[in-house]
Each structure stands twice: as C-alpha cells, then as structure tokens.
Design a protein around this motif. Structure first.
Motif: not given
Lengths: 453, 312
Positions: B66-76
């Motif tokens: 995952l990268v960028g914004f997707e990384l932050v929200w999906l991971f969280t």
C-alpha cells in the motif's frame, strides 16, 4: 434415579466395546498367522507342484506375478497407469523376444490393496493379497506395493515364504537399509533379503543433492533440518556425499519443526556466508519459512542458494514463500525418481511414446518404475530359467549391469539399486521446473551437464 | 558480516522477537492478575489477529504494497478492526468457557482453556487450511540504514521492523497509562488485589474482568497483525509456540505484573537471538527454559513480581 440409570447404560457400553474390540481380531489374525501358514504353504504345495513339474515344464509352465497396489479411490489414476505400464513392459518383452522368458508363460494377477470404504491402502487387505500369493504355488513374484506403509505389512509375509518381492514405488528408506530402530531386520524374519526396488529411497536424495551442488560449483554448504526422521536423514546422507565430492560444511543446525521465525538463525547463516543452504524439510515443517526469510534477510541477494529434497516439491511452495519473485532461480529441489516424460534413454522414450499411443494418455509419475520393475522381473525369470520361487529369487538378487529405462544398475546386498537417477528441479517463473537428471555419481561420471539450470 | 554487525543484527532480531512476545505476554499477565487463570487460548488469539487482519486486507481489496493515503487509512482501519474483533473474541471466550466456572476449583477453567485452545486451532485449520500461510507485504519495506542513511553495512533494519516497534511501544505506554491513571484501570488494580473487597466497594468486578479480557485480546490481535506484516508467514498452530514463549515471558517478568511481562518478552527475545547465533539453534529452547528455572529458583515471584503477600 438418574444415577441408577447410568449403570446399565455403562454396562451396555462396556459390552458393546468388548464386542467391537473382539471383531477385528479374526480379521487381523490371518496377518499374524502368516508365519506358520507361509512356512507350511511351500511344503504343502510344492509336493504336487514337483510331481507335476516334469510334465508341465515340457509344455511350458506358468509364472504368475501378483501385483498389489491401490486400484480404486483417489489413487486410481496412478494405480491404473502403473498397471498399464506393467502390461506394456510385458508386451514389449514378448514382441522383442518372440515369447516369454525361458519359454515360460507370464501371467499377471492384479490385486487391489485399497479399502472400498476409505479408498486408500489397507493393511488387512494388503496382508491378504500377500497371503494369496504365498498360497498360490504358481505365484513366483510378488509385485507391490505403492505405499511404503503397505510394504511394511506384506514384506514379512513374502519374506517367510521366500518369494521375490519387488516394488514399483516404495521410497521409505527403512524397508531396505538401517533407518528407524530395528529396520530393516523387522521386515526380514527369515534373515535373507527378498525385497527389491529399482527407485531410490528418500534419504539418498542427499547423495544426489550433494553431487549436484558440486556440479553447480557450490563448495561450501550450511545444513539445516527439522530434526525429523526424514529431514535429518536426508541431511545425513548429504554430508556423506559432500565429504566424498569435497564440499566444505560450514555449519549445521536443527530447528524446531513448529517454529516460524528463523531470522536469528539465518543471520548466523548469513554471517557464515556459504554458497548453499541445504535444508532437510517438508512443506509443513520450517522449509517455506527458511526460504522466505532467506529472501527477506537478503541471503539470496548475496548469491546464496537453497537446495531441498522432495518434501518441498509441492505446487504450494511458491505461494507460501511469498510469490514468484522471492525464490526465482534461487531454490533447487531434488526428486527421488524420474517421471516418464523425463526419461532420456532409448527404451525410456519408447516406453513414453508407446504408452501414449497405446492408451491415449500420459503415464503417471511412478509408471516409470512400474515398467522398470517389470523389466527386472522378466529378466530374473529368464536368468532363473525355471518356474521356481528360489531360483527366481536368487536370480533377482544377482541382478547386475541391468539396462532399465532409467539407466544401468544392479541390486546391492540390501535390495537397493546400485545406481539410480533422480530429477533436479528449480523454482522458476512461479513454478517448480524440471532441469535434468541428477545422480550420486554425476561428478565422477562427468554427467554434470545433464542438469544445468 | 563483521562480528560487530552480527552482534548488532542479533540485538535487533532479539528486540523484534521480544516486542511481539511482550504484546502477547501482556494478555496472559493481565488475565492472571485479575482472575488467576492461565488463559491457554490466549496464544490462539494471536493467530486470530494474524488471520482476521489478512482477511480484512483482502476484503478491502488490498493485494500488494500500500502507498500514501491508502496506507495510512487502510492500515489504521485494519489494525483497529483487528483489535476490536480479537478483543470481542476474547470476551466471548470468557463468557462461554470461563465465566460459568468462576467459582469452580481453579483447575476447571484451566482445562476449559486448553479445550478452547484446541477448538480455536481446529477452526483456524478449517478456515485457512493447515499449511503455511503467506502474508503479503502490505506495509512498504525499505532498508532504512542503507537506503535512507546511505550506510554501507550488512545490518538490516527495515521499515517493517520499525513498524513492529512503532506499534508495540505506544500500545504498551497506552496500557500503562490506562491501568495507572484511569478510573477503570484503578478498578482493575483493585480487583486484582482483592476481588471481594473491590466488589464491596461498589466495583463491578465482572465488568472489570470483561474489560481485561477485551484489552488482552486486542493486544494479542494487534501483535498478530503486526507479526504478519513484518514476518509475512504463519500457520494455524503458530499461536501455540508464540503463546508458550509469551507465557514464559510473563512468568519470567513476574506474572500479574505488566512491566514485568514487557521485560520478560524482551529478555526471551534476546536470549533466543543470541543462543541461535553463539550456541546452536537446537539448544535455544533448552537455554531459555534453563534460564527461566534459574531465575525462578532464586526469585520465585519473577523478576518484577511482588509475590503473593501483597495480594492477600
């Protein structure tokens, strides 16, 4: 009240369980009684046979070969293909020689050792099959089994009767040579060898693996295993051969087979910087993790390769180590035999092509050894020259420089082939791909070119 | 690799092993602290966290890094959902298997805990199969020392290792804050010291127990997910091994003591790494337990344990 009711119920349960426990006893008995029966059988049946022999020998007597492997359930495709390979071997022999070996008629009796209820091999049925052969005076060769577990049951029966017993597929090492406690003596109650195989056993992959590694120029190796019978045995065999061909062993560690975090161990391996890591694992012990973590810790980037035995030859491996990129070109795997499509000898090609022409399908993997074992049977009967159990057994024991479809071999004192070919594979493009024929003597024989990835 | 690099690398390996063991150990120690039960099913919650987070990532359609914004929200999102679901599972386990036996002899819930563990393992085997499971690289993997700091070294410390430490330490600090500073935390400590007295003082002990199971489960779930993201491999039985070592860590540090569990986890991680390197891998388990025995002979209450005296 409630407490009182439970006692009759318990009593009933006890009775039922006793009856149930007693039931299998008669079924198991024939297997156990095999000893006296087997000893008695030849004595009882040989008398009439001997009387009849002069008359029949003149007219050409019959040699019955009893085969026994699963012919139903999930193993049916393999079993059926092996049966067809045996038929083809006989046909080829008859065509080439214009008749049976030593003027005798070969008759195949195909038995099934699978249980109709479970679909897989069954010890009771296998024992009955072996007993049928022993009780039939014309049965001179017992040809089976597919499963090593089944062979453990039929071997003592054929051994007591002194019948030549040859397998098309058993790879369990202890059937022929020292392995687990008491093996192989427990399968040889008469003390003599009557069981043979033309394929190699599992542990000998270590021999071929070490020779192959030498061929590929890997001079230092780090050994890992899961400390199980199979994994450790393969690595022990690797060490024997590594010492012969001159590969330096820089380290050896055994791991807990349930462990999945090998980073600290692989850091140690990385520091030792071997050319190759040889891992005695199966797909469910740590093998996939070792490969995966060799990738993530950068061992593959340093040029260190991984080699493993057939326990890891599984289509799921590539997915389990994290996809095609991780293991690509870095993982070498050995397999203890050659599938029919991998045969290169003239006879081998003939077998492969004729099989497809005759039956309209590709032969299953172990059909190679079903065909080759049948070749050995026919050759032994020919050299024995007579329809006699002892003569045929002696002839099979004395097999030397025999040209089978996988190569030229004989039997050693344990009944193992003196020379055997195996398959070398590499993980490439997300697949386990066949590279070529490997064998323990490939370094001395100069056949390294056969398996260059 | 030079000997110093090896030493540093093994230190890092030990720390990362210690970090996830500590997260699991916290669950053992918290539950023991409150109801004096060794929750043998706890290791399997770690597996559950691993499996459910993998399913959640797939549910959200993630296939690769995952990268960028997707990384932050999906991971969280996945992390929070995993913690929530694993926490709830632990509470459910307590309701089904332990609560009815709250007043029974102490061995009874111990046996149901073992049974629960087997039940969970078999459910996992049916759910994801019994073979090894690969957990893809959802979190980007960068070799920090070489790529960010341009250092010429064999020592490997990646962003995924950092993730493990970066999630574990805040969770531990948060837990400490919760237990020491909040009202519910105070109720927890009170229940741990004397459940009857706490009940007399108006504390709803059952609610405290529920909270404890929830937090313990949530931490194990987080450990499972982070473990997947940094080691990328697992199996339905992985919780048994991890649970065994985490439990050992809890005893090592002093069972019932939260700081002790963290310390125990770290020490076991380091022993494992150094034993693999400087002794032999086949001796590692023996070494860990030999040290455990030595510690317990001289300090039966564990490194930081205060012993039973205070509880009585």
């Amino acid at each position: 009240m409630k407490q009182w009711r439970i006692y009759p119920l318990l009593a009933l349960l006890v009775v039922v369980s006793m009856v149930l426990a007693a039931c299998p006893a008669p079924a198991a008995a024939p297997a156990q009684e095999a000893a006296p029966a087997a000893e008695a059988a030849p004595a009882a049946t040989e008398a009439p046979a001997a009387e009849a022999a002069p008359a029949e020998a003149a007219g050409g007597s019959v040699v019955k070969v009893y085969t026994s492997w699963p012919l139903q359930g999930p193993m049916l495709p393999e079993g059926d293909s092996m049966k067809k390979a045996v038929d083809l071997a006989l046909k080829h022999y008859l065509d080439a020689n214009g008749g049976g070996p030593a003027g005798l008629t070969i008759e195949l009796v195909n038995l099934d050792d699978a249980s109709p209820t479970t679909g897989s091999w069954d010890g009771t049925i296998e024992a009955e099959n072996a007993q049928k052969c022993v009780n039939d005076a014309d049965c001179l060769v017992y040809f089976g089994t597919y499963n090593s577990g089944a062979a453990k049951i039929s071997m003592p029966i054929t051994n007591r009767a002194g019948i030549a017993h040859i397998t098309p597929a058993n790879t369990y090492p202890g059937l022929t040579h020292a392995w687990d406690q008491g093996e192989p003596e427990i399968y040889r109650p008469s003390g003599t060898v009557n069981y043979f195989r033309t394929n190699a056993s599992d542990d000998l992959q270590g021999w071929a693996g070490a020779s192959w590694a030498k061929c590929l120029g890997y001079d230092t190796v780090y050994l890992l295993d899961d400390r199980q019978l199979y994994g450790k045995g393969v690595v022990d065999a690797f060490i024997q051969q590594a010492e012969k061909v001159g590969i330096e062993i820089v380290g050896r560690d055994g791991v807990e087979s349930s462990d999945i975090d090998f980073r600290s161990l692989l850091t140690k391996v990385k520091a030792a910087n071997p050319a190759l890591v040889y891992g005695g694992f199966v797909i469910d012990s740590g093998g996939p993790q070792v490969i995966q973590q060799m990738g993530s810790l950068g061992l593959f980037d340093l040029g260190i390769k991984f080699m493993g035995p057939d326990g890891l030859v599984n289509p799921a491996l590539v997915e389990q180590v994290g996809g095609a990129d991780v293991a690509n070109e870095n993982v070498l795997l050995t397999f203890p035999g050659l599938a029919p499509s991998q045969l290169t000898s003239e006879d081998g090609l003939k077998f492969f092509n004729d099989f497809q022409a005759e039956y309209g399908m590709e032969p299953s993997p172990w059909s190679t050894y079903a065909y080759q074992a049948m070749q050995v049977i026919l050759d032994s009967v020919d050299r024995a020259g007579t329809a006699d159990r002892t003569a045929i057994l002696d002839a099979m024991r004395g097999l030397k420089d025999f040209q089978g479809i996988t190569g030229t071999f004989g039997f050693n004192e344990n009944g193992d082939p003196t020379v055997f070919a195996m398959g070398g594979n590499i993980v490439r493009d997300g697949d386990i791909q066949y590279v070529g024929v490997i064998s323990p003597d490939m370094v001395e024989a100069g056949t390294c070119d056969a398996a260059m990835p | 690799m030079s000997p110093t690099e090896v030493l540093i690398q093994q230190l890092l390996n030990g720390l990362t092993i210690g970090a996830y063991l500590a997260l699991i150990a916290l669950g053992y120690t918290m539950v023991y602290g409150i109801i004096e039960l060794i929750n043998f099913a706890h290791g399997d919650l770690f597996t559950f966290g691993f499996l459910i987070s993998l399913s959640l990532f797939r549910l959200y359609g993630a296939t690769g890094t995952l990268v960028g914004f997707e990384l932050v929200w999906l991971f969280t999102t996945v992390l929070l959902l995993t913690m929530l679901l694993t926490g709830i599972l632990n509470v459910v386990i307590d309701r089904i298997a332990y609560k009815p036996l709250r007043k029974a002899p102490r061995l009874a819930p111990l046996i149901t805990a073992v049974g629960m563990s087997f039940a969970l393992e078999n459910i996992f085997a049916n759910w994801y199969g019994s073979s090894q499971i690969n957990y893809p690289d959802f979190f980007p993997r960068v070799d920090i020392l070489r790529e960010w700091f341009q250092m010429d070294t064999f020592v490997l410390f990646t962003t995924q290792d950092l993730l493990l430490v970066g999630v574990t330490i805040p969770l531990m600090i948060g837990l400490r804050y919760f237990v020491q500073r909040t009202k519910l935390g105070k109720a927890m400590r009170a229940s741990a010291q004397n459940a009857n007295a706490a009940a007399i003082m108006g504390i709803n002990v059952e609610r405290v127990i529920m909270t404890t199971f929830f937090i313990g489960g949530a931490l194990a779930g987080a450990a499972g997910m982070i473990f997947g993201n940094f080691l990328h491999t697992g199996r339905y039985l992985m919780g048994f091994d991890a649970g065994l070592f985490a439990f050992t860590a809890a005893v090592f540090g002093g069972i019932g003591n939260i700081t002790g569990a963290m310390l125990g986890g770290l020490i076991i991680g380091l022993i494992k790494a150094f034993s693999d390197q400087y002794l032999a891998a086949q001796w590692t388990r023996a070494v860990i337990f030999a040290i455990l025995i030595l510690v317990l002979v001289f300090r039966p209450q564990g490194l930081l344990g205060q012993g039973e005296a205070e509880k009585a």
